[in-house]
Write an enzyme that holds these catalytic residues in place. Structure first.
Site, PDB file in Angstrom:
ATOM      1  N   ASP A  95      -3.244  40.422 -32.884  1.00 51.48           N
ATOM      2  CA  ASP A  95      -4.063  41.361 -33.932  1.00 51.48           C
ATOM      3  C   ASP A  95      -5.500  41.488 -33.435  1.00 51.48           C
ATOM      4  O   ASP A  95      -6.236  40.585 -33.230  1.00 51.48           O
ATOM      5  CB  ASP A  95      -4.298  40.524 -35.222  1.00 51.48           C
ATOM      6  CG  ASP A  95      -2.657  40.303 -35.980  1.00 51.48           C
ATOM      7  OD1 ASP A  95      -1.576  40.196 -35.385  1.00 51.48           O
ATOM      8  OD2 ASP A  95      -2.681  40.566 -37.348  1.00 51.48           O
ATOM      9  N   LYS A 159      -3.824  47.549 -39.562  1.00 54.77           N
ATOM     10  CA  LYS A 159      -4.042  46.455 -40.533  1.00 54.77           C
ATOM     11  C   LYS A 159      -5.453  46.682 -41.262  1.00 54.77           C
ATOM     12  O   LYS A 159      -6.554  47.320 -40.654  1.00 54.77           O
ATOM     13  CB  LYS A 159      -4.095  45.352 -39.781  1.00 54.77           C
ATOM     14  CG  LYS A 159      -4.423  44.112 -40.362  1.00 54.77           C
ATOM     15  CD  LYS A 159      -4.336  42.862 -39.596  1.00 54.77           C
ATOM     16  CE  LYS A 159      -5.047  41.528 -40.156  1.00 54.77           C
ATOM     17  NZ  LYS A 159      -4.750  40.325 -39.299  1.00 54.77           N
ATOM     18  N   LYS A 188      -0.166  46.697 -42.277  1.00 53.35           N
ATOM     19  CA  LYS A 188      -0.287  45.412 -42.775  1.00 53.35           C
ATOM     20  C   LYS A 188      -1.537  45.125 -43.658  1.00 53.35           C
ATOM     21  O   LYS A 188      -2.622  45.837 -43.371  1.00 53.35           O
ATOM     22  CB  LYS A 188      -0.458  44.280 -41.509  1.00 53.35           C
ATOM     23  CG  LYS A 188      -0.788  43.160 -41.712  1.00 53.35           C
ATOM     24  CD  LYS A 188      -0.821  42.025 -40.479  1.00 53.35           C
ATOM     25  CE  LYS A 188      -1.413  40.748 -40.869  1.00 53.35           C
ATOM     26  NZ  LYS A 188      -1.406  39.819 -39.596  1.00 53.35           N
TER      27      LYS A 188
END
Length: 236
Positions: A95, A159, A188
């Protein structure tokens, strides 16, 4: 509507401890909880990758390293190195935080190049890549432009947030992201998802992964509310 078992719902949660003062005992606890509930991943700071890889050896739970976390203010070359290094020492998902300032000033060529470089490192290692926007600092137009770039570069996920800034995931943001990114790219939600109702609302708005330090409470609440009478599935 789709049907989900309790295990399938747990597999949509990244179990998180990104605290600066986390000790090995805290990481061991995080990993043991992830194994007990069968979460998808543990989300940790990059340097903790080998520790968590050791605790999770022999399981299908991924070690998710946070890159350029939480500010995103490192060079493309530094992010590429940090990503490659994380994957070489035990991480199995990534991430990374975009250069938020470049997005705010509209330097989309830079953002696209950064995304291409980090995602390519992940592809070489055959691991999932997630691009953190940090939406609380961005306009809707900027979020849409990031979605359009992601639709071309095709990371595995985009995300909402780090959970460390002035705001976290919102239903409006995830709906916007799902609408404007290509179908191949998943969404996400991270930051402030602490209850079963919020978790389920995120799923209804197109989210397929949630980062949270409240995953146990979420799953326990869902188990009590929806599975306590022997039901096998929850329709969402």
């Amino acid at each position: 509507m789709a049907k989900y078992t309790l295990d399938q719902l747990a597999r949509m949660i990244d179990h998180t401890n990104l605290k600066a003062d986390a000790l090995p005992a805290d990481l061991e606890k995080l990993c043991e909880e992830a194994k007990q509930y069968h979460f998808a991943m543990v989300a940790i700071n990059q340097i903790q990758s080998p520790t968590c890889a050791k605790f999770l050896a022999g399981t299908d739970i991924k070690v998710g390293a946070a890159i350029a976390f939480p500010l995103g203010q490192t060079s493309i070359e530094a992010k590429a190195f940090e990503t490659d290094n994380a994957l070489s020492i035990g991480a199995s998902e990534i991430d990374y935080v975009i250069h938020i300032g470049k997005a705010r000033e509209g330097d989309w060529d830079y953002i696209k190049r950064e995304m291409e470089v980090v995602v390519e490192v992940c592809r070489k290692h055959d691991v999932i890549s997630k691009v953190i926007f940090e939406n609380c600092y961005l306009t809707d137009e900027q979020k849409i432009k990031l979605c359009e770039i992601a639709s071309v570069v095709k990371p595995d996920f985009i995300k909402t947030s780090t959970g460390m800034a002035t705001g976290g995931a919102t239903l409006e943001d995830v709906a916007l992201m799902r609408k404007h990114v290509s179908e191949e790219v998943q969404v996400k939600a991270s930051g402030g998802v602490r209850t079963a109702d919020m978790f389920l609302s995120m799923l209804r708005n197109g989210v397929t992964r949630v980062g949270s330090s409240s995953g146990i409470a979420i799953i326990e609440e869902i188990k009590e509310r929806f599975f306590s009478n022997g039901e096998e599935y929850l329709e969402i």
